[in-house]
Scaffold this active site. Structure first.
Site, PDB file in Angstrom:
ATOM      1  N   ASP A  18       0.872  -1.178   0.000  1.00 17.64           N
ATOM      2  CA  ASP A  18       0.000   0.000   0.000  1.00 17.64           C
ATOM      3  C   ASP A  18       0.907   1.226   0.000  1.00 17.64           C
ATOM      4  OD1 ASP A  18      -2.275   1.700   0.264  1.00 17.64           O
ATOM      5  OD2 ASP A  18      -2.025   1.760   2.433  1.00 17.64           O
ATOM      6  N   GLY A  51      -2.821   9.200  -3.616  1.00 17.77           N
ATOM      7  CA  GLY A  51      -4.111   9.670  -4.124  1.00 17.77           C
ATOM      8  C   GLY A  51      -4.083  10.910  -4.999  1.00 17.77           C
ATOM      9  N   CYS A  81      -4.556  -1.172  -1.944  1.00 21.50           N
ATOM     10  CA  CYS A  81      -4.686   0.263  -2.128  1.00 21.50           C
ATOM     11  C   CYS A  81      -5.658   0.487  -3.285  1.00 21.50           C
ATOM     12  CB  CYS A  81      -3.301   0.830  -2.451  1.00 21.50           C
ATOM     13  SG  CYS A  81      -3.284   2.576  -2.870  1.00 21.50           S
ATOM     14  N   ASN A  82      -6.765   1.163  -3.008  1.00 26.36           N
ATOM     15  CA  ASN A  82      -7.747   1.416  -4.070  1.00 26.36           C
ATOM     16  C   ASN A  82      -7.129   2.246  -5.190  1.00 26.36           C
ATOM     17  OD1 ASN A  82     -10.831   0.878  -2.905  1.00 26.36           O
ATOM     18  ND2 ASN A  82      -9.320   1.252  -1.317  1.00 26.36           N
ATOM     19  N   THR A  83      -6.319   3.240  -4.799  1.00 30.95           N
ATOM     20  CA  THR A  83      -5.739   4.150  -5.778  1.00 30.95           C
ATOM     21  C   THR A  83      -4.782   3.415  -6.717  1.00 30.95           C
ATOM     22  OG1 THR A  83      -5.786   5.743  -3.960  1.00 30.95           O
ATOM     23  CG2 THR A  83      -4.660   6.420  -5.957  1.00 30.95           C
ATOM     24  N   CYS A 191     -10.898   3.724   0.586  1.00 27.14           N
ATOM     25  CA  CYS A 191      -9.444   3.846   0.731  1.00 27.14           C
ATOM     26  C   CYS A 191      -9.075   2.953   1.912  1.00 27.14           C
ATOM     27  CB  CYS A 191      -9.082   5.304   1.024  1.00 27.14           C
ATOM     28  SG  CYS A 191      -7.366   5.548   1.551  1.00 27.14           S
ATOM     29  N   THR A 192      -7.992   2.200   1.769  1.00 28.48           N
ATOM     30  CA  THR A 192      -7.691   1.205   2.805  1.00 28.48           C
ATOM     31  C   THR A 192      -7.201   1.829   4.117  1.00 28.48           C
ATOM     32  OG1 THR A 192      -5.470   0.894   1.863  1.00 28.48           O
ATOM     33  CG2 THR A 192      -7.204  -0.611   1.129  1.00 28.48           C
ATOM     34  N   HIS A 193      -6.886   3.112   4.103  1.00 25.06           N
ATOM     35  CA  HIS A 193      -6.562   3.782   5.363  1.00 25.06           C
ATOM     36  C   HIS A 193      -7.833   4.024   6.197  1.00 25.06           C
ATOM     37  CE1 HIS A 193      -2.727   4.733   3.417  1.00 25.06           C
ATOM     38  NE2 HIS A 193      -2.278   5.258   4.543  1.00 25.06           N
TER      39      HIS A 193
HETATM   40  N1  DGL Z   1      -4.588   3.493   0.963  1.00 21.47           N
HETATM   41  C1  DGL Z   1      -4.767   3.969  -0.332  1.00 21.47           C
HETATM   42  C2  DGL Z   1      -6.072   3.652  -0.983  1.00 21.47           C
HETATM   43  O1  DGL Z   1      -6.680   2.677  -0.660  1.00 21.47           O
HETATM   44  C3  DGL Z   1      -4.113   5.195  -0.829  1.00 21.47           C
HETATM   45  C4  DGL Z   1      -4.145   6.406  -0.050  1.00 21.47           C
HETATM   46  C5  DGL Z   1      -3.189   7.410  -0.618  1.00 21.47           C
HETATM   47  O2  DGL Z   1      -1.996   7.145  -0.565  1.00 21.47           O
HETATM   48  O3  DGL Z   1      -3.647   8.436  -1.127  1.00 21.47           O
HETATM   49  O4  DGL Z   1      -6.495   4.359  -1.859  1.00 21.47           O
END
Ligand code: DGL
Length: 267
Positions: A18, A51, A81-83, A191-193
């Site tokens: 990620d 992102g 990570c979705n992005t 977003c995984t955060h």
């Molecule tokens: N954790 C990430 C996600 O799922 C990315 C967040 C980022 O770095 O902007 O999108």
């Protein structure tokens, strides 16, 4: 182009990466479902957030993370990570000879179950502006109003260990207000955060609003793909669980159980 045949065995680790700490929310789901799998987690916190970067930069960073996990003999890679999934997963699948699991916002279940026909989605700019997101939204949520919100600043606060700060609460209040005004009954965390925001979000949102993310679905998909490739680890020995970050080991460790060690690594 980079495709090299690899001879994975069932004991080889699952690789997970990620842009930072967030993907550990996915690692937790995977470890819960597959407790005997060896895993290697890479947090590219030095380059967070992904992102706001363009597709080309995110793909380059995803290649760098993938190459490192391949050097460590990973049998499958979870892009937690979705992005990075929206920007890079097609490239990775085309160019490397192991299975990749990606993550997308859970629009489908939210659109299926909403009664108010309004759902909120909190995600990064990269995810919300991606072709993959538009395609999924058009396919599953055509008759539903989607209130999109870029979570500007949230990842940075989490990466700084400021999860429970006043700044975070103020930011979230401002992001949720337009969604509440439109009477959403589902909030999708794209977003995984963001699963780490759950304690704050449940405090800020009315009880009837369901908060959903894709972590458990990613773990199930990881298991299914390992199984179909004959790569599930059948051992019942304690697994090797490795965590690496290129930034702050202490902050990352605070998101994990105390017995798990976070290693510093330059990558
Ligand atoms: N954790 C990430 C996600 O799922 C990315 C967040 C980022 O770095 O902007 O999108």
């Amino acid at each position: 182009m980079h495709k090299t045949p690899i001879n994975s065995t069932r004991q080889n680790p699952i690789g997970i990466f990620d842009s930072g700490i967030g993907g550990t929310s996915i690692w937790k789901e995977i470890h819960r479902l597959l407790p005997y799998e060896n895993t290697i987690y890479l947090a590219d916190s030095l380059n967070a957030p992904y992102g706001n970067k363009n597709e080309c930069s995110i793909t380059k960073l995803s290649i760098k993370n993938t190459e490192l996990l391949l050097k460590k003999n990973c049998k499958l890679i979870v892009v937690a990570c979705n992005t990075a999934t929206t920007s890079a997963i097609s490239y990775l699948r085309q160019n490397y000879a192991i299975p990749f699991i990606g993550i997308e916002p859970a629009i489908k279940p939210a659109a299926l179950h909403t009664k108010t026909k309004a759902i909120g989605i909190l995600a990064t700019k990269g995810t919300l502006s991606s072709a993959l997101f538009s395609k999924t939204a058009a396919r599953f949520a055509n008759d539903v109003k989607i209130i999109e919100q870029v979570g500007e600043g949230i990842v940075e606060l989490i990466e700084n260990g400021e999860l429970y700060s006043k700044t975070m609460e103020t930011l979230l209040r401002s992001y949720l207000a337009p969604m509440l005004a439109q009477h959403i009954d589902y909030l999708v965390l794209g977003c995984t955060h963001y699963p780490y925001l759950l304690p704050v979000l449940t405090k800020l949102l009315p009880k009837h609003i369901q908060i959903i993310d894709s972590g458990a679905a990613v773990a199930r998909q990881t298991k299914a793909v390992l199984n179909s490739n004959h790569l599930l680890n059948l051992s019942d020995k304690d697994p090797h669980l490795e965590f690496y970050t290129n930034k702050n080991t202490h902050i990352m460790a605070s998101f994990l159980d105390a017995e798990l060690k976070v290693n510093a690594l330059q990558f």
